[in-house]
Design a protein around this motif. Sequence first.
Motif, short mmCIF file in Angstrom:
data_model
loop_
_atom_site.label_atom_id
_atom_site.label_comp_id
_atom_site.label_asym_id
_atom_site.label_seq_id
_atom_site.Cartn_x
_atom_site.Cartn_y
_atom_site.Cartn_z
N ALA A 114 -6.98 13.95 -12.93
CA ALA A 114 -7.96 14.11 -11.27
C ALA A 114 -8.26 13.93 -10.08
N THR A 115 -8.60 13.22 -10.69
CA THR A 115 -10.08 12.54 -9.54
C THR A 115 -9.27 11.78 -9.33
N SER A 116 -8.57 10.66 -9.42
CA SER A 116 -7.98 9.26 -9.07
C SER A 116 -6.87 9.37 -9.99
N SER A 117 -6.08 8.30 -8.53
CA SER A 117 -5.28 7.83 -9.29
C SER A 117 -4.99 6.98 -10.52
N ASP A 118 -6.19 6.20 -9.85
CA ASP A 118 -5.99 4.88 -10.97
C ASP A 118 -7.86 4.25 -11.06
N VAL B 240 0.57 -1.34 0.06
CA VAL B 240 -0.20 -0.06 -0.10
C VAL B 240 0.64 1.31 -0.32
N GLY B 241 0.55 2.38 -0.67
CA GLY B 241 1.08 3.12 -0.91
C GLY B 241 0.45 4.45 -1.75
N TYR B 242 1.72 4.40 -2.73
CA TYR B 242 1.54 6.46 -3.93
C TYR B 242 1.85 5.39 -5.38
N LEU B 243 1.20 5.59 -6.20
CA LEU B 243 1.52 5.65 -7.42
C LEU B 243 2.71 6.59 -7.72
N PRO B 244 3.25 6.35 -9.17
CA PRO B 244 3.94 8.14 -9.67
C PRO B 244 3.29 9.07 -9.99
N GLY C 283 -6.53 0.34 -15.69
CA GLY C 283 -6.16 2.16 -15.92
C GLY C 283 -5.71 2.21 -15.32
N VAL C 284 -4.65 1.86 -14.61
CA VAL C 284 -2.93 2.72 -14.40
C VAL C 284 -2.59 2.34 -15.51
N PRO C 285 -2.25 3.67 -16.00
CA PRO C 285 -1.71 4.23 -17.08
C PRO C 285 -0.12 2.51 -17.80
N SER C 286 0.56 1.98 -17.67
CA SER C 286 1.44 0.79 -18.00
C SER C 286 1.16 -0.71 -16.55
N THR C 287 1.59 -1.42 -16.99
CA THR C 287 2.53 -2.39 -16.33
C THR C 287 3.91 -2.60 -16.53
N PRO C 288 4.33 -3.21 -14.90
CA PRO C 288 6.21 -2.53 -15.51
C PRO C 288 6.58 -3.04 -16.56
N ASP C 289 8.10 -2.72 -17.11
CA ASP C 289 8.15 -3.48 -18.24
C ASP C 289 8.59 -5.47 -18.56
#
Length: 765
Positions: free
Chosen positions: A575-579, A488-492, A533-539
């Motif tokens: 802006a209303t949600s990170s994911d 649990v934390g924060y997105l880039p 909805g998160v921009p991308s998955t890890p490489d």
Amino acid sequence: MVPLSLLLLVVTALGCVGMAGALDGLWWVIPVAATVLTVLLVTGAARWLRLPSALVTLLGLAALLLALTLVHLNDRALLGFIPTGGTFTAASALWAQSGDFVSRQGAPYGPDPGLSFVLCVLVGLVTVFMETVLVGLRTAGLACWGVLALLLVPALTLPGSVSTPGLAAAALAALALLAGSRRWGATRARRIAPTPGGGPRALLVVAGVLAVVLLVPSVMPGFFNGAFPQGSSLTSERAAGVGPLRAVGQDLRSDERARRFSYTTSDGVAQYMRLLTLSDFSQDEWFPDTENLDADLTRLPAAAHAAVPGGTEVTSKVTFENYTEHWLPAPYAPVDVTGLGDDGWGFSPRDLSVHSSAAGMSGASYTVTSTLPHATPDSLRRAPSAASDDALAPYLKLPADRPQAVADAARQYTDGARTDYDRALAIQNHLRRDFRYDVNAPLAQGYDAGGTASLEKFMATHAGYSGHFAPAMALMAREMGIPARVAVGYLPTAPTTGADGARSFPVGTGDSHAWPELYFQGVGWVRFEPTPGVPSTPDYAPENAPDPAGAGKDSSASATPSPSSPGQSSGRPSATSSDPAPPGATPTGPASEQPAPPEQHSPAFQIPWWLLAAALLVPLALLLAVLPRWLRGRRRRARVRAMQDASLSPQRRANAAWDEFRALAEDYGVSSRVSDTPRVRARRLAAGIPGAHAPVERVLADLESASYGAPDTRWRPQATPEDLARVRDEFRHRASRGRRLRAAWWPASLWRHRGSRHPGAGPRR
């Protein structure tokens, strides 16, 4: 009764204002309005007929059934409005359809026949309830609970949907009920004179209520943004029992976009800023371990290098702005932390999370050096299974109450995968592809993140946020023998450039996030990203990787939609949600649960709405036009029967004739003064009908004898029904055509004269 019916109509309309926040558009207004009008017209007519209150309530429920049948179930009813057995079967199907629609869709809800039916049932029942307690029981205070019931619909459906206008409309509706009930006699006791200072006192009460509703929740911890009863927390403290995953949902739903901290990195790349991890899934609510911390931060480097062999180091400088958490945000895995002192700090040797015994670090700054795992598809695919490592046994433990759907999905998604990496990749991409992002639906439907119970509904609805996706993938990985936990934390975040040209990454409440971490031998704990909805998955975990479970198989046999299902996004979170849910995303789920397209998008009406409205309103308009004439004739016949009933007292018979004479005069626009005696009043009323002088004299003589003393016990009234007929004929003969029409179809005595007695009239026995 007409004023009270109009009052209930206005109050119901005001109560429905609050519902609009949970509904997309005004598609529901026409069916709900038709239902409410039908109920109020029928109950109002029944009150005019002075039917027993219990019977009026039953007629109101019958009117509700009629409206529901005509508006929603006309194709299953006899003649389009008479319910049959098939009507109730169709109603049950509509009710079930509404549940499926709500479980698939996110609020605010668009047009749906089932949901329209449910709304009409709800508002119709509330209308019957308020009519019964206001008019039948004369308890206006209890009727206000109906307004509250309408307000709770959006409050329990969509956070923030109870807007200030909706709350103000509900408060106005309650005040209108209280004031209108006193004005039109729907209270048990009426004051003779207004209470001194009543106006200012009412304003003070309203101000107090609004202050409690709007201000008190804003300073209470543990609530998310919105009006009563949702509340809004201006502090970052969490209420007892709110775990980290539910806290993520609260942050994402909050309108308070407070910045918590900002950071810079040595390589200029934004990082996942991790706070803590969750690995014990056996409890109802999941919390991190704070009991086995190591207070010696000098041992942190050795633990980090052992957990992440051969990692790449990056240094981050973090500055707190509005931060009151106990966990230190840092990229995984932190090797060294400087700038915060040594007192009160500790770290978890198992997951390398850094914890402070005190909160309130706003304004402070620190520097953290982290070693980032170096993972590639080849290294992860070559990694041997870690299921036999006793040290990792806690990360393979499965809760006894886990949903069976999780295990079934894990086996299905990974069918054909040969390595742990391929299994993890398949699980991640199936969740991203076949589920949709919705931060509001879980709260509205009672499965907000935090425990295994929420995952069961999540697997059924295929809708949730990162607090659902992360533990779902972690449990699926454990089902496949892969050690897993939830971070649990924060997105880039996107960088900002300061006045000095320095680039930093601001982090706020809207950037809260959760993700799964899986363990691979020789690499360490590796992050995956199953939340759509998160921009991308890890490489090392590409989203477009081949699906081992779908190769060479018929897509129709899969329990989930094809990879082409909507729900993917390559854009940055809003802006209303990170994911957030990607634009244009539509609900997906098992093919067997998907409704047929015509049912999913069919309009609320089976035939044109204007035709249904005409079919409903035209008969009601005709009924409204005929009703006053019928009621007036019914009252006239009752008085004539009373004049001829020898079982009644002479006084009662004389009063009946006098009441009908006064009503006739009032119908034809002839009035008298309130202070007139019966004789003066009779002369005024009969001044324009000299041809009926004798009948009026007999009616008056009977009234005076009955009121002031009969000659003897054998006295009987002399006026007859023929005398009243002669009076009516004289009034009609001398009245204009318009006056005659008004007297016949809209008699004034029906609204103003209800058989009230004249001055000096004796008791009616």
